[in-house]
Scaffold this motif. Structure first.
Motif, mmCIF file in Angstrom:
data_model
loop_
_atom_site.group_PDB
_atom_site.id
_atom_site.type_symbol
_atom_site.label_atom_id
_atom_site.label_comp_id
_atom_site.label_asym_id
_atom_site.label_seq_id
_atom_site.Cartn_x
_atom_site.Cartn_y
_atom_site.Cartn_z
ATOM 1 N N ALA A 133 0.845 -1.311 0.233
ATOM 2 C CA ALA A 133 0.009 -0.042 -0.109
ATOM 3 C C ALA A 133 0.954 1.359 -0.027
ATOM 4 N N ILE A 134 2.147 1.424 0.844
ATOM 5 C CA ILE A 134 3.112 2.373 0.980
ATOM 6 C C ILE A 134 3.659 2.415 -0.757
ATOM 7 N N TYR A 135 4.032 1.449 -1.130
ATOM 8 C CA TYR A 135 4.600 1.539 -2.417
ATOM 9 C C TYR A 135 3.802 2.089 -3.256
ATOM 10 N N ILE A 165 3.298 -9.865 -2.331
ATOM 11 C CA ILE A 165 4.959 -10.365 -2.133
ATOM 12 C C ILE A 165 5.345 -10.179 -3.298
ATOM 13 N N ASN A 166 4.524 -10.848 -4.334
ATOM 14 C CA ASN A 166 5.038 -10.708 -5.800
ATOM 15 C C ASN A 166 5.291 -9.352 -6.483
ATOM 16 N N GLU A 167 4.282 -8.419 -6.209
ATOM 17 C CA GLU A 167 4.308 -7.178 -6.502
ATOM 18 C C GLU A 167 5.448 -6.438 -6.310
ATOM 19 N N LEU A 168 5.811 -6.682 -4.657
ATOM 20 C CA LEU A 168 7.011 -6.010 -4.103
ATOM 21 C C LEU A 168 8.189 -6.419 -4.798
ATOM 22 N N ALA A 169 8.374 -7.775 -5.147
ATOM 23 C CA ALA A 169 9.366 -8.360 -5.573
ATOM 24 C C ALA A 169 9.852 -8.137 -7.024
ATOM 25 N N ASN A 170 8.588 -7.693 -7.918
ATOM 26 C CA ASN A 170 8.799 -7.496 -9.131
ATOM 27 C C ASN A 170 9.169 -5.928 -9.227
ATOM 28 N N SER A 171 8.859 -5.375 -8.203
ATOM 29 C CA SER A 171 9.276 -3.640 -8.322
ATOM 30 C C SER A 171 10.902 -3.428 -8.044
ATOM 31 N N ILE A 172 11.591 -4.687 -7.654
ATOM 32 C CA ILE A 172 12.877 -4.350 -7.570
ATOM 33 C C ILE A 172 13.657 -4.921 -8.666
ATOM 34 N N GLN A 173 14.575 -4.081 -9.277
ATOM 35 C CA GLN A 173 15.111 -4.463 -10.456
ATOM 36 C C GLN A 173 15.983 -5.486 -10.211
#
Length: 435
Positions: A133-135, A165-173
């Motif tokens: 949510a913060i992201y 979890i997957n969205e956060l992981a995929n946001s990291i290059q």
């Protein structure tokens, strides 16, 4: 094994020794050098095997010093309680005051948490849903993250946290991914497959040195509730073998549902312990069930059951494993020479509970082969498509809500900003890069 074998810095070795940790655990010995070498790791071990200490030490070693403007380590945990626990681990082990460590959970306002993050942070410990949510509000910068840790990963799957979890992981290059879990199963494997790069799997088993003497126990591992129901129907058809059975579930509602589903609710020898409705046939005590010759199966909910002697009950079936492992253990501890067998139906989501039981009694439970004529229920294509659409809709709604709130929420003058300090580059809010 000594702590020196972990190749920790002298201050960390000194701190560990002062806290009474004079030797390294097997989990730390098997994983630390690989983590410090930058490998992706899946670490599997029971409660108490040292998983949290391992990644806290590794994070401090990898980052070396603090003082950054954006997080370099993101640690995802399943609950507020776990966030606070991990923060306490860092407080105990971190003697480098330059590190800024922030905990993110649902009991604090998002705006306050964004403020904490924009003030500069090195390590973020968060529950996935709040971090996502913060992201989406552009308050969590993932551009500089070097390490992403997913702790208690099997519990995350059980809570349905795969999407954030997957969205956060995929946001990291690009970063190192570390997954810590009590068990590994297909649903967890599917969750991490998109972001783990050729991970090394390390498993540690720490069973109690004292083996508890128990009645015979067997495990039937099945994919879902409906297959459990099919298996129970199949076994109970043999009325000669299963002539007196107690079936344990976790809630009274499940007990009622099961009584209606077994044999399509037409069986006259299946009863519920303390049924929900006064006009339904049932028993108020286990002793009354034992002496009733017409009663063959009693479905008992753990939530309203007063533990009683299971003498003269040849079979107990745990249709669901109880959340409290001691409920299960007290039922299967061998108290006298009686014929009693415990059959346990488990799905992937119940494997963590099973591992806790095995750890406590000091031995693994034997897995039984599923009957050849058992119908294995699968999730149909329509259900899969519906789930996929629901996830996509949830994602879109969350994004719309986040951006709408960011655009129109009335801010206090002290919080009104025209720059996104979390990016580390103070990009203008109206020209922010897309994540």
């Amino acid at each position: 094994m000594s702590l020196e074998q972990l190749k920790l810095s002298k201050p960390l070795v000194s701190t560990m020794s002062a806290l009474g940790h004079l030797s390294a655990k097997e989990m730390q010995l098997k994983t630390m050098s690989r983590i410090l070498g930058g490998q992706d790791i899946i670490a599997i071990g029971p409660e108490g095997s040292g998983k949290t200490t391992t990644y806290v030490l590794a994070t401090l070693m990898r980052l070396k010093t603090g003082g950054g403007d954006a997080p370099r380590a993101l640690i995802l945990v399943p609950s507020k309680e776990k966030v606070l626990e991990v923060l306490e681990y860092f407080n105990q082990l971190n003697k480098n005051s330059t590190f800024n460590i922030v905990g993110i959970h649902a009991d604090q306002s998002i705006d306050e948490q964004v403020e904490e993050l924009t003030d500069g942070v090195d390590i973020v410990v968060a529950i996935p849903s709040r971090a996502r949510a913060i992201y989406l509000k552009l308050g969590l910068n993932t551009n500089k993250i070097q390490m992403m840790v997913v702790d208690d990963a099997a519990d995350m799957v059980k809570q349905g946290l795969q999407l954030p979890i997957n969205e956060l992981a995929n946001s990291i290059q690009k970063c190192q991914h570390l997954v810590f879990t009590e068990v590994m199963h297909d649903r967890l494997d599917k969750m991490i497959a998109d972001f783990m790069f050729m991970p090394t799997t390390i498993e540690v088993e720490e069973l109690s040195e004292t083996k508890v003497e128990t009645y015979p126990q067997l495990i039937y591992q099945v994919p879902n509730f409906r297959t459990k129901l099919n298996l129970l129907n199949l076994l109970l058809k043999d009325t000669e073998v299963f002539d007196k059975v107690v079936v344990f579930v976790n809630t009274r509602l499940t007990a009622q549902t099961l009584s209606k589903d077994l044999f399509d609710g037409k069986a006259e020898d299946i009863f519920v312990y303390k049924p929900l409705f006064f006009d339904e046939a049932g028993f108020e005590s286990l002793e009354a069930f034992k002496i009733n010759e017409k009663a063959r199966v009693l479905i008992v909910a753990n939530e309203n059951y007063d533990e009683a002697s299971l003498t003269n009950i040849p079979f107990i079936i745990h249709f669901e494993l109880p959340e409290d492992k001691m409920l299960y253990i007290n039922r299967v501890i061998k108290k006298d020479e009686v014929d009693l067998v415990a059959l346990n139906f488990i799905t992937d989501l119940e494997l963590p509970q099973l591992r806790k039981i095995e750890q406590a009694i000091g031995h693994k439970l034997e897995e039984a082969e599923l009957p050849e004529d058992l119908k294995i229920e699968d999730v149909g294509k329509a259900t899969k498509q519906k789930t996929k659409r629901a996830k996509e809709l949830e994602r879109q709604q969350a994004e719309e809500e986040a951006f709408r709130e960011a655009a129109f929420q009335q801010k206090k003058e002290s919080n009104a900003k025209t720059t996104n300090y979390s990016s580390g580059e103070k990009a203008k809010m109206n020209k922010l890069r897309n994540h």
